[in-house]
Write an enzyme that holds these catalytic residues in place. Structure first.
Site, PDB file in Angstrom:
ATOM      1  N   HIS A 127       0.841  -1.198   0.000  1.00 28.58           N
ATOM      2  CA  HIS A 127       0.000   0.000   0.000  1.00 28.58           C
ATOM      3  C   HIS A 127       0.877   1.248   0.000  1.00 28.58           C
ATOM      4  CE1 HIS A 127      -3.365  -2.637   1.225  1.00 28.58           C
ATOM      5  NE2 HIS A 127      -4.119  -1.695   0.702  1.00 28.58           N
ATOM      6  N   LYS A 146      -0.649   5.077   4.452  1.00 32.89           N
ATOM      7  CA  LYS A 146      -1.577   4.164   5.138  1.00 32.89           C
ATOM      8  C   LYS A 146      -1.193   4.032   6.611  1.00 32.89           C
ATOM      9  CE  LYS A 146      -3.863  -0.313   4.747  1.00 32.89           C
ATOM     10  NZ  LYS A 146      -5.186   0.276   5.031  1.00 32.89           N
TER      11      LYS A 146
HETATM   12  N1  LIG Z   1     -12.849  -0.686   3.118  1.00 35.21           N
HETATM   13  C1  LIG Z   1     -12.329  -0.252   1.967  1.00 35.21           C
HETATM   14  O1  LIG Z   1     -12.723  -0.675   0.857  1.00 35.21           O
HETATM   15  C2  LIG Z   1     -11.250   0.801   1.996  1.00 35.21           C
HETATM   16  C3  LIG Z   1     -10.653   1.274   0.834  1.00 35.21           C
HETATM   17  C4  LIG Z   1      -9.725   2.314   0.916  1.00 35.21           C
HETATM   18  C5  LIG Z   1      -9.388   2.845   2.154  1.00 35.21           C
HETATM   19  N2  LIG Z   1      -9.958   2.327   3.283  1.00 35.21           N
HETATM   20  C6  LIG Z   1      -9.698   2.892   4.606  1.00 35.21           C
HETATM   21  O2  LIG Z   1     -10.476   4.078   4.731  1.00 35.21           O
HETATM   22  C7  LIG Z   1      -9.821   4.988   5.614  1.00 35.21           C
HETATM   23  C8  LIG Z   1      -9.652   6.343   4.925  1.00 35.21           C
HETATM   24  O3  LIG Z   1      -8.832   6.198   3.799  1.00 35.21           O
HETATM   25  P1  LIG Z   1      -8.390   7.479   2.920  1.00 35.21           P
HETATM   26  O4  LIG Z   1      -7.455   6.926   1.908  1.00 35.21           O
HETATM   27  O5  LIG Z   1      -9.556   8.281   2.490  1.00 35.21           O
HETATM   28  O6  LIG Z   1      -7.548   8.297   4.027  1.00 35.21           O
HETATM   29  P2  LIG Z   1      -7.256   9.866   4.072  1.00 35.21           P
HETATM   30  O7  LIG Z   1      -6.168  10.048   5.092  1.00 35.21           O
HETATM   31  O8  LIG Z   1      -7.049  10.404   2.700  1.00 35.21           O
HETATM   32  O9  LIG Z   1      -8.630  10.483   4.635  1.00 35.21           O
HETATM   33  C9  LIG Z   1      -9.043  10.389   5.964  1.00 35.21           C
HETATM   34  C10 LIG Z   1      -9.749  11.700   6.296  1.00 35.21           C
HETATM   35  O10 LIG Z   1     -10.354  11.593   7.574  1.00 35.21           O
HETATM   36  C11 LIG Z   1     -10.296  12.908   8.121  1.00 35.21           C
HETATM   37  N3  LIG Z   1     -10.608  12.928   9.548  1.00 35.21           N
HETATM   38  C12 LIG Z   1      -9.777  13.042  10.625  1.00 35.21           C
HETATM   39  N4  LIG Z   1     -10.503  13.049  11.760  1.00 35.21           N
HETATM   40  C13 LIG Z   1     -11.810  12.949  11.399  1.00 35.21           C
HETATM   41  C14 LIG Z   1     -13.030  12.888  12.105  1.00 35.21           C
HETATM   42  N5  LIG Z   1     -13.068  12.935  13.454  1.00 35.21           N
HETATM   43  N6  LIG Z   1     -14.186  12.771  11.401  1.00 35.21           N
HETATM   44  C15 LIG Z   1     -14.168  12.708  10.059  1.00 35.21           C
HETATM   45  N7  LIG Z   1     -13.046  12.754   9.327  1.00 35.21           N
HETATM   46  C16 LIG Z   1     -11.882  12.879   9.988  1.00 35.21           C
HETATM   47  C17 LIG Z   1      -8.872  13.366   7.780  1.00 35.21           C
HETATM   48  O11 LIG Z   1      -8.731  14.768   7.929  1.00 35.21           O
HETATM   49  C18 LIG Z   1      -8.782  12.890   6.341  1.00 35.21           C
HETATM   50  O12 LIG Z   1      -9.231  13.899   5.435  1.00 35.21           O
HETATM   51  C19 LIG Z   1      -8.519   4.292   6.031  1.00 35.21           C
HETATM   52  O13 LIG Z   1      -8.729   3.595   7.238  1.00 35.21           O
HETATM   53  C20 LIG Z   1      -8.285   3.295   4.894  1.00 35.21           C
HETATM   54  O14 LIG Z   1      -7.502   2.180   5.307  1.00 35.21           O
HETATM   55  C21 LIG Z   1     -10.869   1.325   3.222  1.00 35.21           C
END
Ligand SMILES: NC(=O)c1ccc[n+]([C@@H]2O[C@H](COP(=O)([O-])OP(=O)(O)OC[C@H]3O[C@@H](n4cnc5c(N)ncnc54)[C@H](O)[C@@H]3O)[C@@H](O)[C@H]2O)c1
Length: 248
Positions: A135, A139
């Site tokens: 990844h 991450k």
């Molecule tokens: N299940 C799936 O299919 C899948 C796929 C991709 C990513 N993910 C997971 O999803 C999550 C997010 O991934 P991403 O790539 O968008 O990460 P990212 O870091 O780009 O986005 C996360 C966002 O959450 C925000 N954040 C922080 N505190 C918060 C709060 N209290 N409330 C709401 N938002 C808040 C951050 O400011 C950031 O903008 C990770 O855990 C990743 O592993 C899951």
């Protein structure tokens, strides 16, 4: 359908685009800098919430949705030790919850084949199994939730394996693994901007079998999350994405 986005990072932004393409409306966007907008009144303007934030913030966001009575789709990974508590809260409060370690259709097909392959390999103990995941470097969790689901699928079906262990490997400086014979080793790599690559490897002295999934971008995860929102909005209960994708 009216959607609240909890987490507006890389995934939140792609989900917004795909949801609008599918004629849905985004009525609330919550990120780290507007927490004060996360009220029951604002949440209740949505038919469903989609949560992709961080392992540290996901539980609070789930609780807000349960308290507001709004169905929630959770994509955030790295918090699954809390799942029994969330399942209980969901059921006691008559809430709606669906989660996936990976929302992509292709990965869920991969999970299914992985379980069948593990069962088959019981007859061939001279193959040693290992999982690799790669990844992007931002991450926060390792191993990936997807790799954990793959390892659990192997453990449920391959009698010789009882638990998984993880090493985060630097390609320039490979780490030793202390995996025992009944462990499934998950090797995690963090490389540049890789959206997500998972490989199951069965290796013997004479050959190697590899089952590999490569995400080309994040759109597959985002589409799956929107499909889950459409699916869960009129249901009550605790669901995983397997309840939605009928792969039997
Ligand atoms: N299940 C799936 O299919 C899948 C796929 C991709 C990513 N993910 C997971 O999803 C999550 C997010 O991934 P991403 O790539 O968008 O990460 P990212 O870091 O780009 O986005 C996360 C966002 O959450 C925000 N954040 C922080 N505190 C918060 C709060 N209290 N409330 C709401 N938002 C808040 C951050 O400011 C950031 O903008 C990770 O855990 C990743 O592993 C899951």
């Amino acid at each position: 359908m009216k959607i609240a986005l909890l987490g507006y990072g890389k995934m939140g932004k792609i989900i917004e685009k795909i949801a609008i393409d599918r004629k849905h409306e985004i009525v609330l966007k919550i990120d780290h800098d507007n927490q004060h907008d996360l009220t029951a009144e604002n949440l209740q303007k949505a038919d469903v919430a989609i949560e992709f934030s961080t392992p540290a913030t996901v539980l609070g966001n789930i609780e807000h949705c349960f308290n507001a009575g709004v169905p929630i789709v959770v994509g955030t990974t790295g918090w699954y030790d809390q799942m029994p508590k969330i399942k209980q809260q969901c059921q006691e409060g008559d809430n709606s919850f669906i989660y996936a370690t990976n929302f992509s259709v292709g990965v869920n097909i991969f999970f299914h084949i992985n379980r069948i392959l593990a069962k088959l390999m019981n007859k061939h103990p001279y193959y040693e199994v290992q999982v690799e995941e790669i990844h992007h470097i931002q991450k926060l969790d390792a191993p990936s939730g997807t790799a954990i689901t793959i390892a659990e699928g192997i453990i449920e079906n391959l009698d010789a394996k009882k638990q998984w262990v993880n090493i985060l490997t630097d390609t320039n400086n490979p780490a030793d693994d202390n995996a025992k014979v009944d462990d499934v080793l998950i090797e995690s790599y963090r490389i540049d901007s890789v959206p997500g690559t998972h490989t199951v490897i069965y290796d013997s002295e004479v050959d190697t079998i590899e089952l590999k999934h490569t995400a080309h971008n994040r759109n597959g995860f985002a589409l799956g999350a929107v499909l889950a929102a459409e699916w869960v909005q009129d249901k009550k209960g605790f669901f995983s994405v397997e309840d939605m994708f009928d792969l039997a």
